[in-house]
Structures are given as structure tokens and as C-alpha cells.
Design an enzyme around this catalytic site. Structure first.
Site, mmCIF file in Angstrom:
data_model
loop_
_atom_site.group_PDB
_atom_site.id
_atom_site.type_symbol
_atom_site.label_atom_id
_atom_site.label_comp_id
_atom_site.label_asym_id
_atom_site.label_seq_id
_atom_site.Cartn_x
_atom_site.Cartn_y
_atom_site.Cartn_z
ATOM 1 N N ARG A 29 -1.948 -8.694 54.850
ATOM 2 C CA ARG A 29 -1.793 -8.676 56.324
ATOM 3 C C ARG A 29 -0.856 -7.531 56.667
ATOM 4 O O ARG A 29 0.322 -7.726 56.951
ATOM 5 C CB ARG A 29 -1.235 -10.039 56.783
ATOM 6 C CG ARG A 29 -1.374 -10.349 58.231
ATOM 7 C CD ARG A 29 -0.258 -9.819 59.099
ATOM 8 N NE ARG A 29 1.053 -10.346 58.765
ATOM 9 C CZ ARG A 29 2.164 -9.616 58.835
ATOM 10 N NH1 ARG A 29 2.136 -8.356 59.197
ATOM 11 N NH2 ARG A 29 3.326 -10.151 58.506
ATOM 12 N N GLU A 76 6.797 -8.603 52.070
ATOM 13 C CA GLU A 76 6.386 -7.898 53.284
ATOM 14 C C GLU A 76 4.881 -7.945 53.469
ATOM 15 O O GLU A 76 4.120 -7.611 52.548
ATOM 16 C CB GLU A 76 6.844 -6.438 53.189
ATOM 17 C CG GLU A 76 6.743 -5.668 54.477
ATOM 18 C CD GLU A 76 7.760 -6.107 55.524
ATOM 19 O OE1 GLU A 76 8.943 -6.320 55.181
ATOM 20 O OE2 GLU A 76 7.357 -6.251 56.695
ATOM 21 N N ASP A 77 4.472 -8.360 54.631
ATOM 22 C CA ASP A 77 3.071 -8.310 55.056
ATOM 23 C C ASP A 77 2.113 -9.038 54.113
ATOM 24 O O ASP A 77 1.032 -8.550 53.780
ATOM 25 C CB ASP A 77 2.637 -6.843 55.300
ATOM 26 C CG ASP A 77 3.377 -6.240 56.499
ATOM 27 O OD1 ASP A 77 4.279 -6.912 57.038
ATOM 28 O OD2 ASP A 77 3.056 -5.119 56.886
ATOM 29 N N TYR A 88 7.570 5.214 59.842
ATOM 30 C CA TYR A 88 7.514 3.758 59.953
ATOM 31 C C TYR A 88 6.506 3.429 61.058
ATOM 32 O O TYR A 88 5.656 4.242 61.397
ATOM 33 C CB TYR A 88 8.955 3.288 60.257
ATOM 34 C CG TYR A 88 9.190 1.810 60.259
ATOM 35 C CD1 TYR A 88 8.949 1.035 59.125
ATOM 36 C CD2 TYR A 88 9.688 1.177 61.396
ATOM 37 C CE1 TYR A 88 9.190 -0.335 59.137
ATOM 38 C CE2 TYR A 88 9.942 -0.194 61.402
ATOM 39 C CZ TYR A 88 9.681 -0.940 60.285
ATOM 40 O OH TYR A 88 9.927 -2.291 60.296
ATOM 41 N N ASN A 95 12.197 -4.473 66.740
ATOM 42 C CA ASN A 95 11.585 -4.307 65.420
ATOM 43 C C ASN A 95 12.582 -4.682 64.334
ATOM 44 O O ASN A 95 13.786 -4.389 64.464
ATOM 45 C CB ASN A 95 11.139 -2.850 65.243
ATOM 46 C CG ASN A 95 10.272 -2.684 64.013
ATOM 47 O OD1 ASN A 95 10.751 -2.804 62.883
ATOM 48 N ND2 ASN A 95 8.994 -2.430 64.219
ATOM 49 N N ASN A 155 2.398 -5.329 65.870
ATOM 50 C CA ASN A 155 2.363 -3.916 65.467
ATOM 51 C C ASN A 155 1.018 -3.575 64.839
ATOM 52 O O ASN A 155 0.371 -4.459 64.289
ATOM 53 C CB ASN A 155 3.457 -3.666 64.411
ATOM 54 C CG ASN A 155 4.834 -3.854 64.983
ATOM 55 O OD1 ASN A 155 5.139 -3.360 66.049
ATOM 56 N ND2 ASN A 155 5.674 -4.593 64.262
ATOM 57 N N LYS A 197 9.389 1.010 54.345
ATOM 58 C CA LYS A 197 10.534 0.104 54.548
ATOM 59 C C LYS A 197 11.708 0.543 53.689
ATOM 60 O O LYS A 197 12.855 0.517 54.124
ATOM 61 C CB LYS A 197 10.152 -1.332 54.168
ATOM 62 C CG LYS A 197 9.139 -1.950 55.091
ATOM 63 C CD LYS A 197 9.751 -2.953 56.043
ATOM 64 C CE LYS A 197 8.750 -3.268 57.145
ATOM 65 N NZ LYS A 197 9.233 -4.144 58.183
ATOM 66 N N ASP A 210 10.855 -10.434 55.399
ATOM 67 C CA ASP A 210 11.210 -9.675 56.592
ATOM 68 C C ASP A 210 10.392 -10.103 57.803
ATOM 69 O O ASP A 210 10.892 -10.104 58.929
ATOM 70 C CB ASP A 210 10.977 -8.188 56.285
ATOM 71 C CG ASP A 210 11.550 -7.305 57.352
ATOM 72 O OD1 ASP A 210 12.646 -7.622 57.841
ATOM 73 O OD2 ASP A 210 10.917 -6.293 57.692
ATOM 74 N N ASP A 211 9.136 -10.458 57.579
ATOM 75 C CA ASP A 211 8.275 -10.819 58.709
ATOM 76 C C ASP A 211 8.659 -12.170 59.297
ATOM 77 O O ASP A 211 8.496 -12.401 60.488
ATOM 78 C CB ASP A 211 6.807 -10.843 58.267
ATOM 79 C CG ASP A 211 6.380 -9.485 57.739
ATOM 80 O OD1 ASP A 211 6.524 -8.500 58.476
ATOM 81 O OD2 ASP A 211 5.960 -9.410 56.571
HETATM 82 O O1 LIG Z 1 6.672 -2.984 60.054
HETATM 83 C C1 LIG Z 1 7.002 -3.255 61.217
HETATM 84 O O2 LIG Z 1 7.043 -2.445 62.132
HETATM 85 C C2 LIG Z 1 7.442 -4.637 61.530
HETATM 86 C C3 LIG Z 1 6.836 -5.588 60.597
HETATM 87 O O3 LIG Z 1 7.421 -5.971 59.617
HETATM 88 C C4 LIG Z 1 5.435 -5.983 60.821
HETATM 89 O O4 LIG Z 1 4.865 -5.731 61.885
HETATM 90 O O5 LIG Z 1 4.861 -6.564 59.879
HETATM 91 MG MG LIG Z 2 5.979 -6.560 58.123
#
Ligand SMILES: O=C([O-])CC(=O)C(=O)O
Ligand SMILES: [Mg+2]
Length: 642
Positions: free
Chosen positions: A242, A333-334, A189, A542, A498, A260, A356-357
Site C-alpha cells: 500500500r 511503512e506502507d 518525498y 505529514n 497522499n 523516508k 509511521d502510518d
Molecule cells: O509518505 C508520506 O507522505 C506519508 C505517509 O507515510 C503515507 O502517505 O503513507
Molecule cells: Mg507511509
């Protein structure tokens, strides 16, 4: 290869081992490396061909939905192989396919045990000669793998060796991860997964999830059906725009959903076969990737507007059609800010979605803040918050803090928001900028003179809490941190971006520039820091603390929609896991070592809230939700094969 139709399924006794009459006959009938497989005799199949436990059938006959009291699997998780319902000393059949061979068994990551296959199993499953003579227990395999991984100096080598293990022997992978979580989390991770994404094109071996690109438009449902597992309960999806704080990595973003989801299993106990990583490829605006001859994604600039919306809509519709709505947590996610907010808003009323973000990060940070009040005193509403970064994480956290303050003080949300200030790339977000602000920033545009820099904002607002979520590293400069230390006895400083290279400041900087007074946590892990003889242990704020337990809570209660109160419940559950011993070290998060226990507590609180809100469908509500959560969790121990 011979395949049998369903009427040929045999009962348990008929393939009880190498000496059973059936298996002798079958050996003659088929080639020496092929055999027929049985399903348990105490099972029946439902209309979709899924296996039902006897007790469930009885419950259905009685017109009740029941929870099998002996089952170690629940929450709608189907145990097709019988692996989880069996205790570790019971025998299970390692295939549900009609035909398998020892050779394929060794290459099947779900059932392979490598050198841990016993002599009897080797004999019964045509493995003799395919393995060297030694038989070792799983514990020794764990020790051996850890020894190997520790020999690699480069984190990416460790990552690749973990990925190889996941493809080779899934149970060993998860046992390793669960038992060495503090050591291996930074590998599978954040931060190493970030580097893996940057190099994904060259390290990709076997695809670990589904790629859905613009080319699949009009046939996404068919693509979903190509995935071998049918009982999917958690999907993590990215469009790669992103990735962490690293920007647009296009199709290489796949490392994130894969990473994840491995935590959904290791930390939250969701069965690996119920997890599906997906990358949506609409192109990339990353010039370097577009010009890279080894790039694995669509070689075009990102589709936007209607073209993007249509593909996403087809995807969301297909997901619901294929997997239903109760059993699915769909984690965005992202994604880039503009899409992340719009997608969450658009689908939160029709799907079980979670970003999650925005939401996971908010919950984890709120937990850390609630815990830090024990160290600094006062209630949330007594503090002033300043954010650098007004994207998904920044506005998500800000909103959840405001919501919690509003619940605690009975003040309207509009009032509590006023205690929170955000700085973006153009400076402090103030009302004179309202016209040009993106919609998710507007609630944070308070009356104030314009301020251009973070340093000026710190000195003017005098926050007690400084939170970095901008994805830009080294932005909490010495002057900024010293400013915080000049008007706070114990400044709370959270550098959340991160991976490590994007952190707003390092742990060492935070402690040194505040003469060891800072309460510090970061998104990516930092090692403990010694300052003037005292060891400070930085926390890791986190979202990995929250999403696995949060997801388990939704699944086990059959929740159909996510509600903000569940995020508050998860934050409370996490904050209450911080012990006095942790506080004494300056920690505002519990160590990751106990994460499965923590996840069970979070799952229980989330499920309880879902039942309270009438959003849970798995009835009746179990009496002890913590025990129920624990009993739902996947165990990576090997089972014995008959
Ligand atoms: O993945 C990770 O460490 C935390 C997160 O969701 C991000 O930074 O987008
Ligand atoms: Mg993320």
C-alpha cells in the site's frame, strides 16, 4: 590493490601528507594511484573492531558509561571515519579501507567532494588530472546544483537529479536538502516520490537499499551481511502493498524507504551510514506490474498467511541478531492494513518497532489539532471528530486523540472514543456491523443507526473536525465541505491522503467552499490560496514532521521499546513550535524551514519520556536533552582531508 592487515594500521603522523616519508615510500611501493590509509592514533578498537574514543575507554576503565563532553556525536552513533568528532577545521582521513585511489575516492559518495577538493587534497589523494582545475567551495556547489534542479520543469527529472547527486556526493545532497527543505521535500518525498515508485523499474540505477524476497528465505541473515554498513540504527521497511494512496506497487515500493531515510538524516540528523532501506518482496497483486516486462520484482501473486508470516519472522529475528535491540528503530511503512496492525502488535513487545502510518501520522495530526484549538477554542473533548477511512492512519489517529482526551479529562478510553466516528467504504462504523468488522475497527463501532454515505454522516454527526485518511481522492465533495461550513464557524478539515492526486480535496476547494473559514491541512503540500483578497497558507499534516525527531530521540536515549506516551510527547513538542505569526496565517504547523530545530525539540521530549518510563538505556541522562539532541545531529559540511 594492496590490503593491509590490522597490525599495519599507521598512526596519524605517518601519513600526514604527500611529502611525508611514508607516503613517498608508499608511492614507490604501490601503483601511483594506490595508497595506504591510517586511522587516528587516539583511537582503539573494541572487540568487534569498532573504534572507541579515548574518553570512552577511560570511562570503561572507570566502570562508568560516559558521554564524551567534546564529542559532537553520541547516542551510540559510531564515528568510524572520525568525520563527526572532528571540527570542520580539523583534518580527517577519508578512508577506513586499507587501500584507496583518487579515482575510487571520486566515486565514493561518502567522501567525494567533487570540485571542492582543494589543491592540497588533490595532490595528496592522487586526484590531479582527474578534475578540472577550478576549486569551488561547497556553498557554490549548492548554488550550482539548485540552479540546475530549478531548470528542470518535470518534478520526476528533479527527483532523478537529486538521486544522482545522492549517489555521487552524499554530503552535498544533504546540504542541498537541509538548506532548501521547503523546495526539495516535495521532490525527494511526497508527492514526487509516489511517481518515482510508479516508474521505479525504469528509473532505477544503482540499488539504494536491500531487497529481501521469498527467494532469500532461510538466508536473510546472510543477505543483511551483504550491506556494507554495520552500525545500522534505523531501518525503514516496506512490503510495497500500500504505497501512499497508490496501492500495491510491489518491489517498486523501494522509493519510499529510501525517501523516508533521507529525511531521517536531513530532518532528524541521523547519520546516513546508520540508515538502511529495505523492501520485502513477497510478490504483487498488481496485474499491470505482473505483465510489465520491465518489472523488477518477483513475478508472482503475493504470498500470504503462513508463508508471509514466516518470511517476516525470519526477517525480524535476523535484524535483532545482526544489529541488536537497542540501536534499532524499525519503521514499518506502507504495508496493507491487515499486515500493518498485526506486525506492530506482534513485534512491539520484542523489538523497537514503530509504524509511521499508524503512529507517526497519529502524532502529527494530534499536534495539528492541539494547535488548532488555539484558533477555534475549546478542549479536545469539546470537539466531535469524523474520519473518512478506517485503516492505519484513521484508526491510529483516532486512538491517539482518544488517549489524549482521556489523559486530559480522566475519563476512561472507552468513553472518549465515543466522541470519534469513522466511516469506511461500507458507511458509518456502527455496532450493528460489529461481527463483520476487522479487529482494528471494532473499538469504533458505536451505537447508531446505519449510515451509508459520508455526506449523510456529516449531516447527522455534525463534526467539528473532518479527517480524510481513505487513500481515495476527491471524496470531500462540495456538499460535504459546505455541510461542515454550515454548522461550524471555523471547520477543521484535514485531507491527509497522499500523494496530491489522492487528497480528499484541494486547498483551494476547502477555502472556497467554506468562504475562507476552513482551517485546512493536507498530507501532500498545496500552494497558498488567495480567497477574496486574503492569502490562506495550508499546513502540511505529514508524518515527516514527527518521525525524524522521534527516531533521533529513541536512538540518542538508547530506548528499547516505543510507548504511546512518547507519541503524545512528540505531538506536544510539535504543537508548541507553532508561533503566533504562524497562527495569524491560519497555520497549525510550523514551516518546514526550521525542521532541524523542531526535530531536536521532539527528540528531547521523546527521550525525556523514555527516561521517565525507564525505557532508556543510555545512562546517565544528559542534563540538557535539547542541546544533546543538537550535538548528535549529522552535519553535511565537508571535512578537510589530510
Ligand atoms: O509518505 C508520506 O507522505 C506519508 C505517509 O507515510 C503515507 O502517505 O503513507
Ligand atoms: Mg507511509
Amino acid at each position: 590493490m594492496i590490503s593491509l592487515n590490522r597490525s599495519c594500521f599507521l598512526n596519524k603522523k605517518s601519513v600526514s601528507g604527500p611529502c611525508s616519508p611514508f607516503s613517498q615510500r608508499q608511492k614507490r611501493l604501490t601503483s601511483s594511484s594506490v595508497r595506504v590509509v591510517a586511522l587516528h592514533s587516539n583511537r582503539s578498537r573494541d572487540r568487534n573492531g569498532s573504534v572507541l574514543m579515548e574518553s570512552t575507554l577511560k570511562g570503561m576503565r572507570d566502570g562508568l558509561e560516559v558521554v564524551d563532553p567534546n564529542s559532537t556525536v553520541s547516542g551510540g552513533v559510531q564515528d568510524v571515519y572520525g568525520e563527526d568528532t572532528a571540527t570542520e577545521d580539523q583534518f580527517v582521513t577519508p578512508w577506513s579501507l586499507s587501500v584507496a585511489s583518487g579515482y575510487t575516492l571520486l566515486r565514493d559518495p561518502h567522501h567525494n567532494k567533487g570540485l571542492a577538493f582543494t589543491a592540497k587534497e588533490r595532490d595528496a589523494h592522487y586526484l590531479c588530472g582527474l578534475l578540472p582545475p577550478v576549486v569551488i567551495p561547497q556553498e557554490l556547489q549548492v548554488k550550482k546544483m539548485m540552479h540546475l534542479i530549478r531548470q528542470y520543469q518535470v518534478p520526476l527529472q528533479k527527483y532523478m537529479s537529486m538521486m544522482d547527486l545522492q549517489e555521487r556526493n552524499q554530503k552535498l545532497f544533504y546540504k542541498l536538502l537541509i538548506e532548501n527543505v521547503e523546495e526539495l521535500l516535495p521532490i525527494v518525498y511526497t508527492p514526487t516520490v509516489g511517481e518515482a515508485c510508479q516508474k521505479y523499474g525504469s528509473i532505477l540505477r544503482r540499488p539504494q537499499g536491500l531487497f529481501i524476497s521469498l527467494k532469500e528465505k532461510g538466508k536473510i541473515l546472510e543477505v543483511l551481511r551483504n550491506w556494507p554498513e554495520k552500525n545500522i540504527q534505523v531501518i525503514v521497511v516496506t512490503d510495497g502493498e500500500r504505497i501512499l494512496g497508490l496501492g500495491d506497487l510491489g518491489c517498486h515500493g523501494m522509493g519510499i524507504p529510501v525517501g523516508k531515510l533521507s529525511l531521517y538524516t536531513a530532518l532528524g540528523g541521523v547519520r546516513p551510514s546508520a540508515c538502511l532501506p529495505i523492501t520485502i518482496d513477497v510478490g504483487t497483486n498488481n496485474e499491470k506490474l505482473l505483465n510489465d516486462e520491465f518489472y523488477i520484482g518477483l513475478r508472482q501473486r503475493r504470498a500470504t498467511g503462513q508463508e508471509y508470516a514466516e518470511l517476516l519472522h525470519e526477517f525480524m529475528t535476523a535484524i535483532k541478531q545482526n544489529y541488536g535491540e537497542k540501536v534499532l528503530v524499525q519503521q514499518f511503512e506502507d504495508f496493507a492494513n491487515h499486515n500493518a496492525f498485526d506486525l506492530l502488535e506482534k513485534y512491539s513487545t520484542t523489538h523497537l518497532v514503530f509504524n509511521d502510518d499508524i503512529q507517526g501520522t497519529a502524532s502529527v495530526v494530534l499536534a495539528g489539532l492541539v494547535a488548532s484549538l488555539k484558533l477555534v477554542g475549546g478542549a479536545l473533548a469539546d470537539h466531535r471528530f469524523l474520519f473518512l477511512g478506517a485503516g492505519e492512519a484513521g484508526t491510529g489517529i483516532a486512538e491517539l486523540i482518544a488517549l489524549e482526551m482521556s489523559k486530559q479529562t480522566n475519563l476512561p478510553l472507552e468513553e472518549t472514543r465515543k466522541r470519534i466516528w469513522l466511516v469506511d467504504s461500507k458507511g458509518l462504523i456502527v455496532s450493528s456491523r460489529m461481527e463483520s468488522l476487522q479487529h482494528f475497527k471494532k473499538p469504533w463501532a458505536h451505537e447508531h443507526e446505519p449510515i451509508k454515505t459520508l455526506l449523510d454522516a456529516v449531516n447527522d454527526i455534525k463534526p467539528t473536525v473532518l479527517i480524510g485518511t481513505s487513500g481515495v481522492g476527491r471524496t470531500f465533495t462540495q456538499e460535504v465541505v459546505e455541510g461542515m461550513a454550515s454548522f461550524n464557524e471555523k471547520p477543521i478539515i484535514l485531507a491527509l491522503s497522499n500523494p496530491t492526486s489522492q487528497a480528499e480535496c484541494t486547498a483551494e476547494e476547502a477555502y472556497t467552499w467554506t468562504q475562507g473559514r476552513a482551517i485546512f491541512a493536507s498530507g501532500s503540500p498545496f500552494a497558498p490560496v488567495e480567497y477574496e483578497g486574503k492569502v490562506h497558507v495550508p499546513g502540511q499534516a505529514n508524518n515527516a514532521y514527527i518521525f525524524p525527531g522521534f527516531g533521533l530521540g529513541l536512538i540518542m536515549s538508547g530506548t528499547i521499546r516505543v510507548h504511546d506516551d512518547m507519541l503524545l510527547a512528540a505531538a506536544e513538542a510539535l504543537a508548541s513550535e507553532v508561533t503566533q505569526e504562524n497562527y495569524d496565517k491560519g497555520l497549525i504547523y510550523p514551516p518546514f524551514t526550521n525542521i532541524r530545530k523542531i526535530s531536536a525539540q521532539i527528540a528531547a521530549k521523546v527521550a525525556a519520556k523514555a527516561y521517565e518510563l525507564g525505557l532508556a538505556t543510555r545512562l546517565p541522562q544528559p542534563i540538557d536533552l535539547v542541546k544533546h539532541a543538537e550535538s548528535c545531529m549529522y552535519s553535511p559540511a565537508y571535512r578537510s582531508y589530510r
